[in-house]
Design a protein around this motif. Structure first.
Motif, mmCIF file in Angstrom:
data_model
loop_
_atom_site.group_PDB
_atom_site.id
_atom_site.type_symbol
_atom_site.label_atom_id
_atom_site.label_comp_id
_atom_site.label_asym_id
_atom_site.label_seq_id
_atom_site.Cartn_x
_atom_site.Cartn_y
_atom_site.Cartn_z
ATOM 1 N N ASP A 1 -6.964 -1.340 7.887
ATOM 2 C CA ASP A 1 -7.053 -0.977 9.313
ATOM 3 C C ASP A 1 -7.813 -2.048 10.090
ATOM 4 O O ASP A 1 -7.427 -2.417 11.221
ATOM 5 N N LEU B 1 0.824 -1.213 0.000
ATOM 6 C CA LEU B 1 0.000 0.000 0.000
ATOM 7 C C LEU B 1 0.855 1.259 0.000
ATOM 8 O O LEU B 1 0.540 2.243 -0.686
ATOM 9 N N TRP C 1 -7.760 1.009 2.390
ATOM 10 C CA TRP C 1 -7.081 1.426 3.623
ATOM 11 C C TRP C 1 -7.946 1.122 4.855
ATOM 12 O O TRP C 1 -7.423 0.725 5.918
#
Length: 387
Positions: free
Chosen positions: A67, A27, A63
């Protein structure tokens, strides 16, 4: 002593931790990609901007999913450290990750139903979901970057040519308007390539042709400026040659009028004063491209005048040469008549006397000599057939 049943769970957890590290690296690398920098620059337009709206949403969701993945793996690590195998197993295997929450309309939930539908997935499902989203986002980022680089590559050549044109134009102090207009067109193309690489059709062909034409004119003007002494010396030599050509033409016309009886066409008008006036005005022309064009045009005009004078002279000298040719033919026919033993025949003698009178007269009547010589030839041929 550690229970052997915990080892597969701890090994699985270790693998999850390693996978999470690779996810984080991927990422971060994605967001450092030049294509991502292009797409997040804030200046997108057109098709690229429209497509990026959806992809940007997927990236944000990626994202969020990362998380959630990190949060579950951290909780699983804490459970393993505390020896809570049940919690560890549940976190690693059960669908405990909320990925969506959808409000239900009243007619779907009924009187006692829940007001929203909540979707949970396990780590494996979340991983597959993230892989698919990453593939779509990274492919789009790479495609946008490739389109951007391809567009810039096509712009590079006319851009470099335009830099050359700008430098030469500044040096010569000319073509400033043309260079400014080409710069504006280049800016439009570059802006389209930068802000909408996926939607802009970057056709630099017309721009490249126009830039090339300006560069060619500027280089030609530079060559004229740098070689001006040689160029003008060549022009002055050609103008001087016109004086000699005209003198020879006038002399040959006068000699032809003296030697032969013929009506010559009027002598070509004397264009030398006008040509010399153009020569004197060259340095007053503003700008080297215009000056170069005027010099080339003047050289062409001087060459054309030289051709005109040569043609007029050749016409006059050709008439004199025609008299010599007729004299030569007469001598050949006379020798033939002698070989045939007919030189004393009255008609032959009459024609010979007429031809000598005409061909050696000053001026010589070429038309009369041509007719008499043709009659002499027919007489010899007719007598040859009779014999």
């Amino acid at each position: 002593m550690t229970n052997g049943a915990t080892r597969p769970l701890r090994a699985e957890l270790a693998e999850r931790v390693a996978v999470q590290g690779r996810m984080a690296s991927a990422l971060v690398e994605l967001e450092r990609h030049p294509g991502h920098a292009l797409l997040t620059s804030g200046g997108l337009t057109g098709q690229t901007a429209q497509l990026w709206v959806g992809i940007e949403g997927e990236l944000a969701g990626l994202w969020r999913d990362f998380d959630d993945h990190r949060r579950i793996v951290d909780a699983a690590t804490a459970a393993a450290d505390g020896g809570d195998l049940a919690t560890l197993r549940r976190l690693l295997h059960d669908p405990s990750i909320e990925v969506s929450r959808t409000a239900l309309p009243l007619h779907e939930r009924g009187l006692t139903g829940v007001p929203e539908r909540v979707e949970h997935v396990d780590l494996d499902t979340l991983h597959r979901r993230m892989e698919a989203a990453f593939d779509r986002v990274s492919a789009f980022v790479a495609r946008a970057d490739a389109a951007y680089r391809d567009a810039l590559a096509r712009v590079a050549s006319p851009a470099e040519q335009l830099r050359v044109a700008r430098r030469i134009a500044d040096d010569l102090g000319t073509e400033q308007h043309a260079v400014a207009e080409l710069t504006r067109r280049l800016d439009v193309v570059e802006r389209a390539a930068t802000t909408d690489p996926l939607g802009s059709a970057v056709d630099t062909g017309p721009l490249a042709r126009d830039v090339g034409a300006v560069v060619a004119r500027l280089r030609a003007a530079t060559a004229v400026r740098d070689g001006w002494p040689d160029q003008t010396a060549r022009l002055d030599a050609a103008l001087g040659e016109l004086d000699a050509l005209r003198g020879r033409m006038v002399a040959d016309r006068a000699r032809a009028a003296e030697i032969v009886v013929v009506t010559l066409p009027s002598a070509p008008p004397d264009r030398r004063p006008a040509l010399r006036a153009r020569r004197a005005a060259l340095l007053a022309i503003d700008g080297w491209p215009s000056r170069a064009a005027a010099l080339e045009s003047l050289l062409v005009a001087v060459a054309a005048e030289a051709d005109t004078l040569r043609a007029a002279r050749e016409l006059a000298s050709g008439l004199i040469e025609r008299r010599g040719e007729l004299r030569g033919r007469y001598e050949a026919y006379r020798a033939k008549a002698h070989r045939l033993g007919r030189s004393e025949q009255p008609e032959i003698l009459r024609l010979e006397e007429e031809l000598r009178a005409v061909l050696w007269a000053r001026p010589c009547d070429l038309a009369a000599a041509t007719r008499a010589l043709a009659e002499y030839q027919r007489l010899l041929q007719a007598e040859g057939r009779t014999a």
